[in-house]
Design an enzyme around this catalytic site. Structure first.
Site, PDB file in Angstrom:
ATOM      1  N   TYR A  77       0.796  -1.221   0.000  1.00  7.42           N
ATOM      2  CA  TYR A  77       0.000   0.000   0.000  1.00  7.42           C
ATOM      3  C   TYR A  77       0.836   1.282   0.000  1.00  7.42           C
ATOM      4  O   TYR A  77       0.560   2.192  -0.761  1.00  7.42           O
ATOM      5  CB  TYR A  77      -0.928   0.018   1.218  1.00  7.42           C
ATOM      6  CG  TYR A  77      -1.980  -1.055   1.212  1.00  7.42           C
ATOM      7  CD1 TYR A  77      -3.280  -0.778   0.799  1.00  7.42           C
ATOM      8  CD2 TYR A  77      -1.683  -2.349   1.619  1.00  7.42           C
ATOM      9  CE1 TYR A  77      -4.262  -1.751   0.791  1.00  7.42           C
ATOM     10  CE2 TYR A  77      -2.658  -3.337   1.609  1.00  7.42           C
ATOM     11  CZ  TYR A  77      -3.944  -3.047   1.195  1.00  7.42           C
ATOM     12  OH  TYR A  77      -4.901  -4.026   1.187  1.00  7.42           O
TER      13      TYR A  77
ATOM     14  N   ASN B 212      -7.444   4.011  -4.392  1.00  6.71           N
ATOM     15  CA  ASN B 212      -8.006   3.017  -3.470  1.00  6.71           C
ATOM     16  C   ASN B 212      -9.171   3.640  -2.707  1.00  6.71           C
ATOM     17  O   ASN B 212      -8.978   4.571  -1.917  1.00  6.71           O
ATOM     18  CB  ASN B 212      -6.946   2.537  -2.473  1.00  6.71           C
ATOM     19  CG  ASN B 212      -7.516   1.561  -1.453  1.00  6.71           C
ATOM     20  OD1 ASN B 212      -7.962   0.477  -1.814  1.00  6.71           O
ATOM     21  ND2 ASN B 212      -7.514   1.939  -0.179  1.00  6.71           N
ATOM     22  N   GLU B 213     -10.367   3.152  -2.975  1.00  5.48           N
ATOM     23  CA  GLU B 213     -11.575   3.569  -2.262  1.00  5.48           C
ATOM     24  C   GLU B 213     -11.776   5.088  -2.276  1.00  5.48           C
ATOM     25  O   GLU B 213     -12.276   5.664  -1.319  1.00  5.48           O
ATOM     26  CB  GLU B 213     -11.584   3.027  -0.833  1.00  5.48           C
ATOM     27  CG  GLU B 213     -11.602   1.509  -0.762  1.00  5.48           C
ATOM     28  CD  GLU B 213     -11.934   0.975   0.630  1.00  5.48           C
ATOM     29  OE1 GLU B 213     -12.077   1.786   1.565  1.00  5.48           O
ATOM     30  OE2 GLU B 213     -12.053  -0.257   0.767  1.00  5.48           O
TER      31      GLU B 213
ATOM     32  N   ASP C 240     -16.608  -1.543  -1.390  1.00  6.57           N
ATOM     33  CA  ASP C 240     -17.809  -2.321  -1.677  1.00  6.57           C
ATOM     34  C   ASP C 240     -19.045  -1.530  -1.243  1.00  6.57           C
ATOM     35  O   ASP C 240     -19.676  -1.820  -0.221  1.00  6.57           O
ATOM     36  CB  ASP C 240     -17.744  -3.668  -0.961  1.00  6.57           C
ATOM     37  CG  ASP C 240     -18.803  -4.650  -1.460  1.00  6.57           C
ATOM     38  OD1 ASP C 240     -19.569  -4.272  -2.361  1.00  6.57           O
ATOM     39  OD2 ASP C 240     -18.859  -5.778  -0.940  1.00  6.57           O
TER      40      ASP C 240
ATOM     41  N   GLU D 135      -9.059  -6.948  -1.760  1.00 11.30           N
ATOM     42  CA  GLU D 135      -9.016  -7.361  -0.355  1.00 11.30           C
ATOM     43  C   GLU D 135     -10.206  -8.284  -0.124  1.00 11.30           C
ATOM     44  O   GLU D 135     -11.303  -8.026  -0.628  1.00 11.30           O
ATOM     45  CB  GLU D 135      -9.136  -6.182   0.614  1.00 11.30           C
ATOM     46  CG  GLU D 135      -7.980  -5.223   0.657  1.00 11.30           C
ATOM     47  CD  GLU D 135      -8.240  -4.014   1.561  1.00 11.30           C
ATOM     48  OE1 GLU D 135      -7.425  -3.098   1.549  1.00 11.30           O
ATOM     49  OE2 GLU D 135      -9.284  -3.991   2.262  1.00 11.30           O
TER      50      GLU D 135
ATOM     51  N   TYR E 263      -6.739 -10.221   3.089  1.00  9.46           N
ATOM     52  CA  TYR E 263      -6.315  -9.187   4.023  1.00  9.46           C
ATOM     53  C   TYR E 263      -6.179  -9.841   5.397  1.00  9.46           C
ATOM     54  O   TYR E 263      -7.163 -10.349   5.930  1.00  9.46           O
ATOM     55  CB  TYR E 263      -7.356  -8.068   4.070  1.00  9.46           C
ATOM     56  CG  TYR E 263      -6.901  -6.839   4.814  1.00  9.46           C
ATOM     57  CD1 TYR E 263      -6.144  -5.857   4.185  1.00  9.46           C
ATOM     58  CD2 TYR E 263      -7.219  -6.660   6.157  1.00  9.46           C
ATOM     59  CE1 TYR E 263      -5.728  -4.724   4.864  1.00  9.46           C
ATOM     60  CE2 TYR E 263      -6.801  -5.536   6.848  1.00  9.46           C
ATOM     61  CZ  TYR E 263      -6.065  -4.574   6.196  1.00  9.46           C
ATOM     62  OH  TYR E 263      -5.639  -3.457   6.872  1.00  9.46           O
TER      63      TYR E 263
END
Length: 477
Positions: free
Chosen positions: A89, A161-162, A204, A273, A304
């Site tokens: 990450y 990421n997100e 999600d 993940e 994860y």
């Protein structure tokens, strides 16, 4: 010259050609494909962030791939687990990662690299998109590309990421994500000796998931090679929660809806993940499903996580203040599930998946009223085009080095508390990625009757030198 000496010389010359354990991977339709063997790559992976968020301290010389001694231990355990991909990450592009990356490369493990970090000017800020999408920001993410473009086991880069983690951010962020993807891919095209895929890792969030994928995977104006289009789409999903959970099956977990969402995907989709821990210990009974009937539209996933962070109960391995490590039951359970996989079947090409073409971007692809349906992207920030055209100044460019020490020197204990002896990496020949079922923990690392000493669990320290045992030059028996 004796016959024995000639045989030894021939073996040495043979192994001398094994410069790298893995071949580059390319995106072909909805699959990752080995560029040399044409085998499909199903991601069998783990998230790897030693020390958690504290493991990345800019200017300290410390990040998850900075300590060769720790990487050697972890690579040996991951090789036995059956992992072929890790996700990292937070990385400092200014420091040297050659030894760690070379160790993972030697055992056939690819890397998915996040280019962003939590530090200022090193990620998109959903609350200040125009201000955070700057030349300084692009200089940072381009420096990550420079640091990792030279490694053959760099599988791809996560450009975000997100970033879209609410319905509201789905209305504002998408054009900026495509702009970042465009800039990364244009930089790679101009400054890298090979194409490296760029994609996104999604939260999600049911209300915007389908639209996020549709928005990022289409071609603007029908361009065949639209650089702003994501090459792959990762999903951080924790819906399957163990055998005693009400969501522990294909339907209740929502895995069945992923087929209706991604069944006609034109880019690889995988779990960036997964591994819900609401039921402990985790038995990972979703693994046979993910690598079974879901392989028609999914490219595997990343559990994860590898390291047990303080009290988060997501780890596969625990680490202690005296530099010892202990496998957890989750490691054993995951290894058992991985060992059931049919690797030859997973590697088989899916001709229908590799031939799918991306649709042309249009408002009709977006189903929810609040999601952004404009494909007018922000222009590249002032001065950043020069970075793309000529490369960033004084880049730190990583390259493979050879690894001579294969034996793990740090103590590692089984989940039952016995010391594992003879723990070591086993370098693989060219074209090979790591696979499950090759060498189990019990056979590859012999248990000893010695017990681990009492030690309080803390976040592992990544300080210290790499160690003098590692020098340039592959080591083969």
């Amino acid at each position: 010259m004796s016959r024995t000496f000639s045989l030894i010389l021939a073996i040495l010359l043979l192994y001398a050609t094994f410069v790298s354990a893995v071949q580059n991977v390319k995106v072909q339709g909805a699959d990752f494909v080995n560029s040399v063997t044409s085998n499909r790559l199903q991601i069998i992976g783990v998230a790897y962030q030693p020390g958690g968020s504290a493991g990345f301290q800019e200017g300290s010389g410390i990040d998850p791939l900075s300590n060769g001694t720790l990487c050697l231990r972890d690579a040996a355990l991951m090789q036995q687990l059956g992992v072929n991909t890790i996700r990292i990450y937070n990385l400092d592009p200014k420091i040297n990662h050659d030894l760690c990356v070379s160790i993972f490369n030697a055992v056939g493990i690819y890397m998915l690299i996040d280019v962003n970090s939590p530090l200022p000017n090193q990620s998109l800020d959903p609350g200040n998109l125009e201000g955070s999408y700057s030349s300084d920001y692009l200089n940072h993410i381009f420096s990550v590309v420079e640091a990792f473009k030279g490694y053959p086991n760099t599988l791809g880069f996560f450009g975000g990421n997100e970033n879209m983690n609410t319905v509201g951010t789905g209305g504002t962020v998408p054009p900026y994500l495509r702009a970042v993807t465009r800039d990364l891919k244009n930089y790679i095209a101009k400054n890298s000796p090979r194409t490296i895929p760029v994609g996104y890792s999604a939260a999600d969030v049911a209300e915007i998931l389908t639209d996020s994928w549709a928005y990022l995977s289409c071609n603007i104006n029908g361009q065949a090679n639209d650089p702003s289009r994501s090459d792959f789409f990762g999903l951080n999903s924790y819906t399957w929660c163990g055998p005693t959970s009400p969501t522990a099956n294909y339907q209740a977990s929502g895995y069945d809806t992923l087929l209706s969402t991604f069944g006609d995907t034109s880019i690889p989709v995988f779990f960036s993940e997964y591994g819900c821990n609401k039921v402990e210990p985790r038995v990972f009974d979703e693994v046979p499903v993910l690598y079974g009937n879901m392989t028609s539209f999914m490219s595997g996933g990343l559990v994860y996580e590898y390291y047990e962070e303080t009290s988060n109960n997501f780890g596969l391995v625990s680490f202690y203040s005296n530099d010892t490590a202990q496998l957890l039951i989750d490691y054993d359970n995951l290894q058992k599930q991985f060992n059931t996989l049919n690797i030859k079947a997973l590697q088989s090409m899916n001709s229908s998946a590799t031939s799918i073409q991306s649709p042309k971007c249009s408002t009709s692809l977006i189903s929810s009223s609040g999601f952004n349906n404009s494909f007018n992207l922000p222009s590249i920030p002032s001065g950043a085009q020069t970075l793309i055209d000529h490369g960033i100044s004084n880049p730190n460019q990583g390259k493979l080095v050879t690894v001579t020490d294969t034996a793990v020197t740090l103590p590692v204990y089984s989940s039952g508390g016995t010391l594992l002896k003879n723990l070591a990496i086993k370098p693989l020949p060219n074209d090979e990625s790591n696979t499950p079922g090759g060498t189990s923990t019990s056979s590859g690392a012999s248990p000893s009757t010695s017990k681990k000493g009492a030690a309080g669990r803390i976040e592992v320290s990544l300080g210290g030198a790499v160690g003098t045992a590692f020098i340039m030059g592959y080591f083969f028996l």
